[in-house]
Design a protein around this motif. Structure first.
Motif, PDB file in Angstrom:
ATOM      1  N   MET A  86      -6.416  15.941  -5.713  1.00 47.72           N
ATOM      2  CA  MET A  86      -5.843  16.117  -4.383  1.00 47.72           C
ATOM      3  C   MET A  86      -5.023  14.893  -3.996  1.00 47.72           C
ATOM      4  SD  MET A  86      -6.043  18.281  -1.737  1.00 47.72           S
ATOM      5  CE  MET A  86      -6.502  18.524  -0.036  1.00 47.72           C
ATOM      6  N   PHE A 119      -3.290  13.292  -0.700  1.00 49.57           N
ATOM      7  CA  PHE A 119      -3.379  13.449   0.752  1.00 49.57           C
ATOM      8  C   PHE A 119      -2.124  12.927   1.438  1.00 49.57           C
ATOM      9  CE2 PHE A 119      -7.634  12.999  -0.969  1.00 49.57           C
ATOM     10  CZ  PHE A 119      -8.354  13.979  -0.313  1.00 49.57           C
ATOM     11  N   HIS A 132      -5.155   7.906   1.704  1.00 50.78           N
ATOM     12  CA  HIS A 132      -6.593   7.662   1.601  1.00 50.78           C
ATOM     13  C   HIS A 132      -6.980   6.889   0.349  1.00 50.78           C
ATOM     14  CE1 HIS A 132      -6.911  10.093   5.027  1.00 50.78           C
ATOM     15  NE2 HIS A 132      -7.022  11.268   4.460  1.00 50.78           N
ATOM     16  N   LEU A 133      -6.195   5.875   0.022  1.00 54.02           N
ATOM     17  CA  LEU A 133      -6.619   5.000  -1.082  1.00 54.02           C
ATOM     18  C   LEU A 133      -7.852   4.222  -0.640  1.00 54.02           C
ATOM     19  CD1 LEU A 133      -3.246   3.562  -2.414  1.00 54.02           C
ATOM     20  CD2 LEU A 133      -4.520   5.568  -3.181  1.00 54.02           C
ATOM     21  N   PHE A 134      -8.651   3.787  -1.621  1.00 55.05           N
ATOM     22  CA  PHE A 134      -9.820   2.985  -1.301  1.00 55.05           C
ATOM     23  C   PHE A 134      -9.362   1.549  -1.043  1.00 55.05           C
ATOM     24  CE2 PHE A 134     -11.547   6.175  -4.470  1.00 55.05           C
ATOM     25  CZ  PHE A 134     -11.915   7.075  -3.483  1.00 55.05           C
ATOM     26  N   PRO A 135      -9.481   1.051   0.191  1.00 56.80           N
ATOM     27  CA  PRO A 135      -8.851  -0.229   0.527  1.00 56.80           C
ATOM     28  C   PRO A 135      -9.508  -1.432  -0.135  1.00 56.80           C
ATOM     29  CG  PRO A 135     -10.151   0.580   2.365  1.00 56.80           C
ATOM     30  CD  PRO A 135     -10.150   1.668   1.347  1.00 56.80           C
ATOM     31  N   HIS A 136     -10.766  -1.263  -0.575  1.00 57.63           N
ATOM     32  CA  HIS A 136     -11.452  -2.412  -1.163  1.00 57.63           C
ATOM     33  C   HIS A 136     -11.268  -2.474  -2.672  1.00 57.63           C
ATOM     34  CE1 HIS A 136     -13.994   1.052  -1.465  1.00 57.63           C
ATOM     35  NE2 HIS A 136     -14.916   0.425  -2.154  1.00 57.63           N
ATOM     36  N   MET A 137     -10.401  -1.621  -3.198  1.00 56.78           N
ATOM     37  CA  MET A 137     -10.162  -1.625  -4.633  1.00 56.78           C
ATOM     38  C   MET A 137      -8.673  -1.822  -4.900  1.00 56.78           C
ATOM     39  SD  MET A 137     -12.416   1.582  -5.914  1.00 56.78           S
ATOM     40  CE  MET A 137     -14.167   1.681  -5.573  1.00 56.78           C
ATOM     41  N   GLU A 192     -11.684   4.686 -10.635  1.00 58.32           N
ATOM     42  CA  GLU A 192     -12.934   5.033  -9.959  1.00 58.32           C
ATOM     43  C   GLU A 192     -13.503   6.397 -10.369  1.00 58.32           C
ATOM     44  OE1 GLU A 192     -14.943   3.326  -8.336  1.00 58.32           O
ATOM     45  OE2 GLU A 192     -16.231   4.798  -7.361  1.00 58.32           O
ATOM     46  N   GLY A 193     -12.671   7.435 -10.235  1.00 57.74           N
ATOM     47  CA  GLY A 193     -13.157   8.781 -10.550  1.00 57.74           C
ATOM     48  C   GLY A 193     -13.523   8.934 -12.017  1.00 57.74           C
ATOM     49  N   TYR A 228      -3.839  -4.796  -3.866  1.00 59.56           N
ATOM     50  CA  TYR A 228      -4.665  -3.965  -2.991  1.00 59.56           C
ATOM     51  C   TYR A 228      -3.749  -3.046  -2.183  1.00 59.56           C
ATOM     52  CZ  TYR A 228      -8.803  -6.642  -4.090  1.00 59.56           C
ATOM     53  OH  TYR A 228      -9.877  -7.207  -4.757  1.00 59.56           O
ATOM     54  N   HIS A 275      -3.237  -2.480   0.888  1.00 57.00           N
ATOM     55  CA  HIS A 275      -2.494  -3.011   2.034  1.00 57.00           C
ATOM     56  C   HIS A 275      -1.306  -3.871   1.616  1.00 57.00           C
ATOM     57  CE1 HIS A 275      -3.640  -7.336   2.192  1.00 57.00           C
ATOM     58  NE2 HIS A 275      -4.705  -6.922   1.543  1.00 57.00           N
ATOM     59  N   ARG A 290      -4.155   8.492  -8.987  1.00 62.44           N
ATOM     60  CA  ARG A 290      -5.594   8.662  -8.818  1.00 62.44           C
ATOM     61  C   ARG A 290      -5.978  10.140  -8.934  1.00 62.44           C
ATOM     62  NH1 ARG A 290      -8.431   7.099  -3.207  1.00 62.44           N
ATOM     63  NH2 ARG A 290      -7.214   8.900  -2.561  1.00 62.44           N
ATOM     64  N   ALA A 291      -5.171  11.010  -8.317  1.00 57.48           N
ATOM     65  CA  ALA A 291      -5.470  12.441  -8.397  1.00 57.48           C
ATOM     66  C   ALA A 291      -5.435  12.926  -9.844  1.00 57.48           C
ATOM     67  CB  ALA A 291      -4.478  13.224  -7.542  1.00 57.48           C
ATOM     68  N   GLN A 301     -11.817   8.701   3.607  1.00 58.95           N
ATOM     69  CA  GLN A 301     -12.417   7.972   2.491  1.00 58.95           C
ATOM     70  C   GLN A 301     -13.466   8.831   1.789  1.00 58.95           C
ATOM     71  OE1 GLN A 301     -11.699   4.687   1.283  1.00 58.95           O
ATOM     72  NE2 GLN A 301      -9.870   5.238   2.432  1.00 58.95           N
ATOM     73  N   LEU A 320     -12.444  13.440  -6.011  1.00 59.73           N
ATOM     74  CA  LEU A 320     -12.526  12.970  -7.397  1.00 59.73           C
ATOM     75  C   LEU A 320     -13.768  13.518  -8.089  1.00 59.73           C
ATOM     76  CD1 LEU A 320     -11.560   9.215  -6.915  1.00 59.73           C
ATOM     77  CD2 LEU A 320     -10.155  11.014  -7.928  1.00 59.73           C
ATOM     78  N   TYR A 375      -9.012  -7.798   0.959  1.00 57.63           N
ATOM     79  CA  TYR A 375      -8.412  -6.486   0.801  1.00 57.63           C
ATOM     80  C   TYR A 375      -8.024  -5.893   2.143  1.00 57.63           C
ATOM     81  CZ  TYR A 375     -12.990  -4.403   1.870  1.00 57.63           C
ATOM     82  OH  TYR A 375     -14.163  -4.032   2.452  1.00 57.63           O
TER      83      TYR A 375
END
Ligand SMILES: Nc1ncnc2c1ncn2[C@@H]1O[C@H](COP(=O)(O)OP(=O)(O)OP(=O)(O)O)[C@@H](O)[C@H]1O
Ligand SMILES: [Mg+2]
Lengths: 251, 225
Positions: A88, A90, A94-99, A107-108, A140, A142, A156-157, B123, B130, B222
């Motif tokens: 998916m 979006f 909706h990326l993971f901000p801490h990665m 990740e997936g 990152y 941001h 990522r998808a 999130q 995934l 981050y």
């Protein structure tokens, strides 16, 4: 068929948002969904990914099939399996901000596919290369522009090797000058023969990339066909109205 | 230097090591142990309250309600002086640990719950899309982000705890404050000794604030400024 949807319905409380959607998509085809705001486009994509649980109907992707019935919850294991068949993208990334970008794409693979770190990293790097972001692997979210974030979102998808890619207005949140770089990536995926469903308001892009276009209104499919037909000689009044409204907005 | 000043200076220096020793031997371990256990309890309580297990969630709510609605001092008295009358006798140190842990667990759970709720739905959905399970999503996507949000309020709780441990003096634990009381009883210089005690608390809290600052900086890596 890569995707088969039968008589899909979705209600939120009393409000029924999807009213009996039937849909088939062949491997390698691109389906573009258009329709007015609130017509149920996002809800349809989210049902295909089971982010919303459909009220009733059947969804089959590849070998995975779930039948939904009112009042009964689908098995969690089956939902997970179905979700892994789709990727998916979006509207708001909706990326993971801490990665980092690379970790987002790994990740997936690590959690859902249980690939080793090395495998995941190799695959993630090749996906980032595909979307033209090799040099941003360690950035990152941001630190990236909207267009770059969305390209990471696409990588990522794809990272879980889905059979079907879903895009919900992937360029709507972007400044006009950033839209092109994202559309370019999606065009390239279409050329590679990826099976995709794209909700978009970019009509030129839709015409170029789609094998079929589908117009949804009030949770039903109004009309469906190849782009030349739907744009050139729409059969339904509602399609004509929608298209003329769109072109008014552009002029 | 007058005799008076000389005497005060002498007492100050003489009592500094015993006070610091009580601090390092009791105040600091009591704080660290209670906070670590309390944090674990807080996370568990927050997760239970956000889960689908209705009965457990209600139990967690009840626990938070009790702890937040009653004074910590009274709780310590119940644990140390009250429980023996139903046959449960607990030494001063573990009794204090239990009291402070329960307190950190209750207040901390509210902080963590709020932090988890503050993470945007997108999130969760990105992780679900995934193919991640709810638990994996919590562990790898949500909690790390919630941790960043929780650092400032949790640091506050931590620093409050350092000072609250002085309440353990009332259940006979000779931590730093009680040590100060004991010294005062022999030298009759309450102003000097209690200011000295305050000074050592201030030192401890200053060090902790500096650590908090570094932790926040670490999490900012981050995050857009
Ligand atoms: N979680 C929800 N709860 C209640 N109603 C919802 C929910 N999600 C969507 N809806 C309603 O369902 C309808 C369809 O929404 P949906 O987001 O699918 O439309 P859309 O075609 O994607 O519109 P847009 O072009 O504006 O994105 C809307 O009326 C919306 O208010
Ligand atoms: Mg939408």
């Amino acid at each position: 068929m890569m995707l088969e949807v039968q008589n899909l319905t979705k209600s939120f409380g009393d409000a029924s948002v999807l009213n009996g959607i039937d849909l088939q998509l062949e491997q390698g085809h691109v389906l573009v969904i258009i329709g007015p705001s609130g017509s149920g486009k996002s809800t349809l994509l989210r049902c295909l990914n089971v982010l919303e649980t459909p009220t009733s109907g059947t969804i089959a992707i590849g070998a995975q099939r779930i039948r939904f019935e009112p009042g009964s919850k689908p098995k969690h294991a089956e939902v997970l399996l179905l979700r892994r068949q789709t990727g998916m993208v979006f509207q708001a990334y909706h990326l993971f901000p801490h990665m980092t970008a690379l970790q987002n794409v790994m990740e997936g693979q690590i959690t859902a596919l249980r690939r080793t770190k090395t495998e995941a990293e190799t695959r993630a790097l090749s996906l980032l290369e595909k979307v033209g972001l090799t040099d941003k692997a360690d950035a990152y979210p941001h630190q990236l522009s909207g267009g770059q974030q969305q390209r990471v979102g696409i990588a990522r998808a794809m990272s879980i090797d889905p059979k079907l890619l879903l895009f919900d207005e992937p360029t709507s949140a972007l400044d006009p000058e950033l839209v092109r770089e994202v559309l370019k990536v999606i065009r390239q995926l279409a050329a590679e023969g990826r099976t995709m469903i794209i909700v978009t308001h970019e009509m030129r892009f839709a015409r170029d990339v789609a094998d079929r276009i589908m117009l949804i209104d009030d949770g039903v499919i109004v009309e469906e066909g190849p782009p030349e037909q739907l744009f050139g000689s729409p059969r339904h009044e509602r399609t004509r109205q929608f298209l003329s409204k769109l072109s008014e907005n552009y002029n | 230097m007058s005799d008076r000043t000389e005497r005060l200076l002498h007492i100050f220096i003489e009592s500094f090591m015993p006070l610091l020793k009580a601090g390092l031997l009791f105040t600091v371990p009591l704080t660290l142990i209670s906070f670590a256990l309390g944090l674990a309890l807080a996370i568990a309580t927050a997760l239970v309250r956000l889960s689908d297990f209705r009965a457990l969630a209600e139990l967690a709510r009840f626990y938070v309600w009790i702890i937040r609605g009653t004074p910590l001092l009274v709780q310590l008295f119940i644990i140390f002086y009250g429980l023996p009358s139903i046959g449960i006798t607990i030494d001063a140190f573990p009794a204090a640990v239990i009291g402070f842990t329960l307190s950190v667990g209750a207040y901390g759970s509210e902080i963590i719950r709020a932090a988890i709720i503050s993470i945007p739905r997108g999130q969760w959905e990105a992780a679900y899309s995934l193919g991640q399970t709810r638990l994996t999503t919590l562990r790898r996507i949500i909690l790390p982000q919630a941790a960043r949000v929780s650092v400032p309020p949790l640091s506050n709780s931590f620093i409050s705890l350092v000072k609250d441990t002085s309440l353990a003096a009332t259940v006979t634990l000779t931590e730093m404050f009680r040590k100060g009381q004991e010294i005062t009883a022999t030298v009759y210089e309450p102003l000097l000794i209690y200011c000295e005690v305050a000074l050592i608390y201030l030192m401890l809290c200053t060090v902790l604030s500096a650590l908090q600052h570094r932790l926040e900086r670490y999490y900012e890596r981050y995050h857009a400024k």
